[in-house]
Design a protein around this motif. Structure first.
Motif, PDB file in Angstrom:
ATOM      1  N   ARG A  11       0.831  -1.207   0.000  1.00 39.13           N
ATOM      2  CA  ARG A  11       0.000   0.000   0.000  1.00 39.13           C
ATOM      3  C   ARG A  11       0.870   1.263   0.000  1.00 39.13           C
ATOM      4  O   ARG A  11       0.499   2.291   0.569  1.00 39.13           O
ATOM      5  CB  ARG A  11      -0.938  -0.012   1.210  1.00 39.13           C
ATOM      6  N   GLN A  22      -7.699   4.030 -10.577  1.00 42.04           N
ATOM      7  CA  GLN A  22      -8.573   2.888 -10.885  1.00 42.04           C
ATOM      8  C   GLN A  22     -10.050   3.226 -10.650  1.00 42.04           C
ATOM      9  O   GLN A  22     -10.933   2.671 -11.309  1.00 42.04           O
ATOM     10  CB  GLN A  22      -8.154   1.705 -10.013  1.00 42.04           C
ATOM     11  N   GLY A  49     -13.407  -4.141   1.145  1.00 46.56           N
ATOM     12  CA  GLY A  49     -12.108  -3.808   0.537  1.00 46.56           C
ATOM     13  C   GLY A  49     -12.238  -2.630  -0.412  1.00 46.56           C
ATOM     14  O   GLY A  49     -11.789  -2.702  -1.559  1.00 46.56           O
ATOM     15  N   GLY A  51     -10.744   0.157  -0.604  1.00 46.60           N
ATOM     16  CA  GLY A  51      -9.555   0.920  -0.981  1.00 46.60           C
ATOM     17  C   GLY A  51      -9.782   2.407  -0.727  1.00 46.60           C
ATOM     18  O   GLY A  51     -10.579   2.795   0.130  1.00 46.60           O
ATOM     19  N   GLU A  73     -12.538  -1.335   4.897  1.00 42.16           N
ATOM     20  CA  GLU A  73     -11.184  -1.348   4.340  1.00 42.16           C
ATOM     21  C   GLU A  73     -10.190  -1.625   5.477  1.00 42.16           C
ATOM     22  O   GLU A  73     -10.324  -1.085   6.566  1.00 42.16           O
ATOM     23  CB  GLU A  73     -10.902   0.002   3.659  1.00 42.16           C
ATOM     24  N   ASP A 100     -11.864  -5.781   8.727  1.00 45.27           N
ATOM     25  CA  ASP A 100     -11.262  -6.915   8.050  1.00 45.27           C
ATOM     26  C   ASP A 100     -12.347  -7.704   7.316  1.00 45.27           C
ATOM     27  O   ASP A 100     -13.281  -8.207   7.941  1.00 45.27           O
ATOM     28  CB  ASP A 100     -10.573  -7.796   9.100  1.00 45.27           C
ATOM     29  N   ALA A 101     -12.197  -7.818   6.005  1.00 44.54           N
ATOM     30  CA  ALA A 101     -13.214  -8.517   5.206  1.00 44.54           C
ATOM     31  C   ALA A 101     -13.301 -10.007   5.565  1.00 44.54           C
ATOM     32  O   ALA A 101     -14.298 -10.652   5.262  1.00 44.54           O
ATOM     33  CB  ALA A 101     -12.907  -8.354   3.720  1.00 44.54           C
ATOM     34  N   ARG A 117     -14.816  -5.618  -5.173  1.00 42.65           N
ATOM     35  CA  ARG A 117     -14.086  -5.525  -6.443  1.00 42.65           C
ATOM     36  C   ARG A 117     -12.585  -5.665  -6.207  1.00 42.65           C
ATOM     37  O   ARG A 117     -11.994  -4.912  -5.422  1.00 42.65           O
ATOM     38  CB  ARG A 117     -14.388  -4.171  -7.120  1.00 42.65           C
TER      39      ARG A 117
HETATM   40  C1  LIG Z   1      -6.941  -3.772  -5.527  1.00 47.16           C
HETATM   41  S1  LIG Z   1      -7.621  -2.907  -4.189  1.00 47.16           S
HETATM   42  C2  LIG Z   1      -9.271  -2.624  -4.773  1.00 47.16           C
HETATM   43  C3  LIG Z   1      -9.904  -1.425  -4.138  1.00 47.16           C
HETATM   44  C4  LIG Z   1     -11.334  -1.156  -4.602  1.00 47.16           C
HETATM   45  N1  LIG Z   1     -12.213  -2.261  -4.257  1.00 47.16           N
HETATM   46  C5  LIG Z   1     -11.378  -0.916  -6.091  1.00 47.16           C
HETATM   47  O1  LIG Z   1     -11.836  -1.800  -6.816  1.00 47.16           O
HETATM   48  O2  LIG Z   1     -10.932   0.146  -6.561  1.00 47.16           O
HETATM   49  C6  LIG Z   1      -7.886  -4.089  -2.915  1.00 47.16           C
HETATM   50  C7  LIG Z   1      -8.209  -3.452  -1.563  1.00 47.16           C
HETATM   51  O3  LIG Z   1      -8.609  -4.482  -0.655  1.00 47.16           O
HETATM   52  C8  LIG Z   1      -8.082  -4.154   0.608  1.00 47.16           C
HETATM   53  N2  LIG Z   1      -8.024  -5.366   1.417  1.00 47.16           N
HETATM   54  C9  LIG Z   1      -7.208  -6.433   1.234  1.00 47.16           C
HETATM   55  N3  LIG Z   1      -7.447  -7.377   2.172  1.00 47.16           N
HETATM   56  C10 LIG Z   1      -8.454  -6.879   2.942  1.00 47.16           C
HETATM   57  C11 LIG Z   1      -9.147  -7.380   4.065  1.00 47.16           C
HETATM   58  N4  LIG Z   1      -8.865  -8.576   4.596  1.00 47.16           N
HETATM   59  N5  LIG Z   1     -10.123  -6.628   4.614  1.00 47.16           N
HETATM   60  C12 LIG Z   1     -10.435  -5.404   4.092  1.00 47.16           C
HETATM   61  N6  LIG Z   1      -9.801  -4.871   3.030  1.00 47.16           N
HETATM   62  C13 LIG Z   1      -8.822  -5.605   2.454  1.00 47.16           C
HETATM   63  C14 LIG Z   1      -6.717  -3.572   0.315  1.00 47.16           C
HETATM   64  O4  LIG Z   1      -6.212  -2.834   1.404  1.00 47.16           O
HETATM   65  C15 LIG Z   1      -7.044  -2.727  -0.902  1.00 47.16           C
HETATM   66  O5  LIG Z   1      -7.460  -1.453  -0.511  1.00 47.16           O
END
Ligand SMILES: C[S@@+](CC[C@H](N)C(=O)[O-])C[C@H]1O[C@@H](n2cnc3c(N)ncnc32)[C@H](O)[C@@H]1O
Length: 277
Positions: A11, A22, A49, A51, A73, A100-101, A117
């Motif tokens: 990150r 994005q 998640g 972002g 997030e 946490d997802a 996504r």
């Molecule tokens: C590739 S980014 C996509 C962000 C957004 N969904 C988009 O499509 O623009 C993935 C995101 O998922 C978050 N993430 C990863 N593992 C996660 C978790 N266990 N719980 C919550 N968020 C998570 C990351 O920190 C990141 O911000």
């Protein structure tokens, strides 16, 4: 159960900038998907998640001022950016929380719909996040997933440096339990979690010269560069030579570059949720 925060792309600053771009890059594809979901004003929905913004603005507009959107997030800095993002869109119905997802701690069966996504393509235990996502949705509620598969990410004419860098990146991800071809099997994860009425389509794009996703392979490699070298997936000098060759290739307007294949899934949570073995 919470999982360690193993997130493939890191990150750091460049990844933050990439995720901000994005939001606009993928908005048309996501909005088209959300249109098909048939979200109604007043619904209470969640985005896992999110972002630095993701689709929060698109969801917020669809549920309207009488509805609510909760963005979850894991990274606190991204949470802050996402809050600023929704404030800039004047969407008080959208809330962003650090969480946490894998284990949101939110009440089961409490949302009209859930969206996610490009999270599953970056984490090692995607099936657990899918189970958590499905468990948050009310009977009859909707699921929307948008995930990448590296299948379609090619350049033409081919370039050996592209192939070497991509192979190293795929191997590096696999060593962390991360499947860069997950897009094609996301439908199975949701079926196993009991989701019904699943419908899937896929979209891919050509990234012309000047498009900010044309160099996405280079961006990904740079995000994980130290790990690739440190763990012996590629030699430092070879990596630098290949990146230079890649940049030259991408700068050539006659070279065709395609996106990942994006699988868009929608489905419904049944009245009685039965997980499949
Ligand atoms: C590739 S980014 C996509 C962000 C957004 N969904 C988009 O499509 O623009 C993935 C995101 O998922 C978050 N993430 C990863 N593992 C996660 C978790 N266990 N719980 C919550 N968020 C998570 C990351 O920190 C990141 O911000």
């Amino acid at each position: 159960m919470s999982e360690p925060d193993l997130y493939l792309l890191g990150r750091a600053g460049p990844e933050e900038e990439r995720l901000k771009r994005q939001i606009a890059n993928l908005a048309p594809d996501s909005d088209q998907q959300l249109e098909r979901v048939g979200i109604r004003p007043g619904e209470r929905v969640i985005d896992l998640g999110c972002g630095p913004g993701g689709v929060l603005h698109l969801l917020g507009k669809r549920v309207g001022p009488t509805g609510s959107v909760l963005g979850i997030e894991r990274d606190s800095h991204f949470v802050e950016l996402a809050r600023r993002f929704v404030a800039s869109h004047a969407l008080p119905q959208v809330e962003v929380r650090e969480g946490d997802a894998y284990a949101t701690g939110l009440p089961r069966r409490s949302f009209d719909g859930a969206h996610m996504r490009l999270v599953l393509v970056n984490v090692p235990r995607p099936e657990l996040i899918v189970l958590e996502m499905v468990s948050l949705v009310k009977p009859g509620g909707w699921i929307a997933s948008f995930e990448a598969d590296f299948l379609a990410h090619i350049c033409d004419p081919p370039l050996p440096a592209w192939d070497r860098l991509l192979a190293a990146y795929i191997a590096y991800s696999a060593a962390r339990g991360i499947d860069l071809h997950i897009g094609r099997r996301v439908h199975r994860l949701f079926r196993q979690a009991g989701v019904e009425a699943i419908s899937v389509d896929a979209v891919a794009h050509v990234y012309p010269p000047g498009h900010d996703r044309r160099p996405i392979l280079r961006d990904f490699i740079n995000n994980v560069r130290d790990g690739l070298i440190g763990e012996g997936f590629i030699d430092r000098d070879d990596l630098d030579d290949d990146l230079m060759a890649l940049d030259r290739h991408l700068a050539d307007p006659s070279v065709l570059v395609t996106s990942h294949l994006f699988f868009r899934l929608t489905g419904r949570v049944p009245e009685t949720l039965v997980m499949k073995a």
